[in-house]
Enzyme design. Structure first.
Site, PDB file in Angstrom:
ATOM      1  N   LYS A 199       5.217  45.551  10.522  1.00  0.00           N
ATOM      2  CA  LYS A 199       6.004  46.664  11.049  1.00  0.00           C
ATOM      3  C   LYS A 199       5.613  47.998  10.372  1.00  0.00           C
ATOM      4  O   LYS A 199       4.764  48.021   9.503  1.00  0.00           O
ATOM      5  CB  LYS A 199       7.499  46.371  10.849  1.00  0.00           C
ATOM      6  CG  LYS A 199       7.972  45.082  11.541  1.00  0.00           C
ATOM      7  CD  LYS A 199       7.767  45.157  13.037  1.00  0.00           C
ATOM      8  CE  LYS A 199       8.579  44.140  13.835  1.00  0.00           C
ATOM      9  NZ  LYS A 199       8.351  42.726  13.511  1.00  0.00           N
TER      10      LYS A 199
HETATM   11  C1  PLP Z   1      11.592  43.294  18.830  1.00  0.00           C
HETATM   12  C2  PLP Z   1      11.928  42.509  17.603  1.00  0.00           C
HETATM   13  N1  PLP Z   1      13.220  42.246  17.336  1.00  0.00           N
HETATM   14  C3  PLP Z   1      13.578  41.561  16.243  1.00  0.00           C
HETATM   15  C4  PLP Z   1      12.644  41.073  15.357  1.00  0.00           C
HETATM   16  C5  PLP Z   1      13.090  40.257  14.186  1.00  0.00           C
HETATM   17  O1  PLP Z   1      12.702  40.822  12.953  1.00  0.00           O
HETATM   18  P1  PLP Z   1      12.442  39.897  11.674  1.00  0.00           P
HETATM   19  O2  PLP Z   1      11.150  39.205  11.861  1.00  0.00           O
HETATM   20  O3  PLP Z   1      12.413  40.896  10.548  1.00  0.00           O
HETATM   21  O4  PLP Z   1      13.591  38.971  11.567  1.00  0.00           O
HETATM   22  C6  PLP Z   1      11.300  41.327  15.587  1.00  0.00           C
HETATM   23  C7  PLP Z   1      10.291  40.816  14.637  1.00  0.00           C
HETATM   24  O5  PLP Z   1       9.185  40.525  14.898  1.00  0.00           O
HETATM   25  C8  PLP Z   1      10.922  42.050  16.746  1.00  0.00           C
HETATM   26  O6  PLP Z   1       9.637  42.279  17.019  1.00  0.00           O
END
Ligand code: PLP
Length: 406
Positions: A199
């Protein structure tokens, strides 16, 4: 040589950029008294809120946790409905399901790949539920048409919360033409972010919610920490909590069923250090994206995400839509040729309505969301991250051109 791939210096589709300052910031925490949730969390939350222009930020253990905290803070349950796009990571819809809320998917706009406001309006008019929530996802870093979604939500009594996990550092013009950063939560109640290594900034694992509503911020913090309340003014049983006028220092009350979604000070120190380079990271991502757009503009088999005027993408992903049928090669074969040339690619995402869990529970399947499915047939994410050197970008361009035009 990479042991896993057998390829010399493979270029992943995304990766973190860690500086000596980042390392020092984490080491400083390791040498301090606090390594769990402590003073660095407060500093990171303030810096993040300031960076996006929101009143508050609540740091937590992942983007998934951030989305779940949002659903908890809204008090969702089985009688409630959550609309989102099928073109997202599992966590967006799953977070709603964690509360037993009903998920309804809404197809994307075929040009921007974001939730289509017109289709949302059709659903918003019809869908029933005690609480009604829409979760736009700023896909690949491009903000959704938030003024339109906000307007529709207001008209039909829906709440808006944003999945900004791809879009820290992105911005759009609001209804009055003013630039609004994703996370400012001007067109929504709350925005979720993820700090996973691919990210915009990373804390290893990590996430946050930004909001302008102090009541929601306090509920988010409560759910983050087992549903506990330490504010003496809110004690339900002061006979246990108070010693006369003074609160008992050990005392807390658990009033709702919460979680351990805390971030550590180690992560927060890294996040704060990374945040200082956010605008540099986004600038470099944009430069690379523009290089790709120029380099592939003459290949008729390729299409890109449309960035409407007034929108500033955070360029989390660079997705090529490739007409594999016309090319006469499968996506798998293209990925393999690129891999042999040291270019690693990924597919974001199989639309959620085609995941077995959602097929089983919602009865969804192929042809239900034709725009998301048409996108999926052609999508391929190529490497895009700030630490890519000019030679890496050139290598990707050459490899993609070779496999698509050679
Ligand atoms: C659009 C979206 N929402 C939520 C998430 C969830 O984040 P995390 O991986 O930090 O739990 C991601 C992670 O890849 C994502 O791309």
């Amino acid at each position: 040589m990479d042991g896993a791939t057998g390829i010399v210096n493979p270029i992943p589709y995304g990766r973190q950029s860690i500086s000596e300052e980042d390392i020092q910031a984490v080491v400083d925490v390791l040498r301090s008294d606090w390594i769990t949730q402590g003073p660095r969390i407060t500093e990171f939350e303030a810096a993040l809120a300031d960076s996006v222009g929101a009143a508050d930020a609540v740091a937590c253990s992942s983007g998934t946790a951030a989305l779940h905290l949002i659903m908890c803070a809204l008090g969702l349950g089985p009688e409630d409905v959550v609309v989102t796009t099928p073109l997202t990571f599992l966590a967006t819809a799953n977070a709603a399901r964690f509360t037993s809320a009903r998920v309804v998917f809404c197809d994307i706009d075929p040009e921007t790949f974001n939730l289509d406001p017109n289709r949302f309006e059709a659903i918003a008019k019809e869908a029933t539920g005690r609480k009604k929530v829409v979760v736009p996802v700023h896909f690949a870093g491009l903000p959704c048409d938030m003024p339109a979604i906000h307007g529709i939500a207001d008209r039909y009594g829906w709440m808006v919360v944003e999945d900004g996990c791809h879009a820290l550092g992105a911005a759009y013009e609001n209804a009055t033409g003013e630039e609004t950063k994703v996370g400012a939560s001007r067109d929504s109640l709350m925005t979720a972010f993820s700090f996973h290594p691919v990210k915009a900034i990373t804390t290893g694992e990590g996430g946050a919610v930004t909001t302008n509503d102090p009541g929601l911020a306090s509920r988010l913090r409560q759910f983050r920490n087992h549903g506990t309340e330490k504010n003496p003014e809110k004690f339900r049983y002061p006979e246990f909590g108070m010693d006369g006028e003074a609160p008992n220092p050990w005392y807390y009350e658990m009033t709702v069923l919460g979680y351990n979604y805390r971030m550590t000070d180690l992560q927060a120190a890294l996040g704060r250090s990374q945040l200082e380079r956010l605008s540099r990271f986004i600038r470099r991502r944009r430069e690379i994206a523009q290089r790709y757009q120029a380099a592939f503009a003459d290949i008729p088999l390729i299409r890109f995400q449309k960035i409407p005027a007034g929108y500033h993408s955070a360029w989390h992903l660079f997705v090529l839509l490739i007409d594999f049928k016309k090319l006469g090669k499968s996506r798998c074969a293209v990925m393999e040729s690129l891999r042999e040339n040291g270019v690693l690619t990924q597919v974001h995402y199989l639309p959620l309505h085609l995941q077995p869990y959602y097929r089983d529970t919602l009865g969804t399947g192929p042809v239900d969301f034709p725009n998301a499915e048409a996108y999926y047939e052609r999508a391929l994410s190529i490497p895009l991250f700030p630490a890519m050197a000019a030679e890496d970008v050139a290598r990707v361009i050459q490899a993609v051109r070779e496999v698509l035009t050679g």
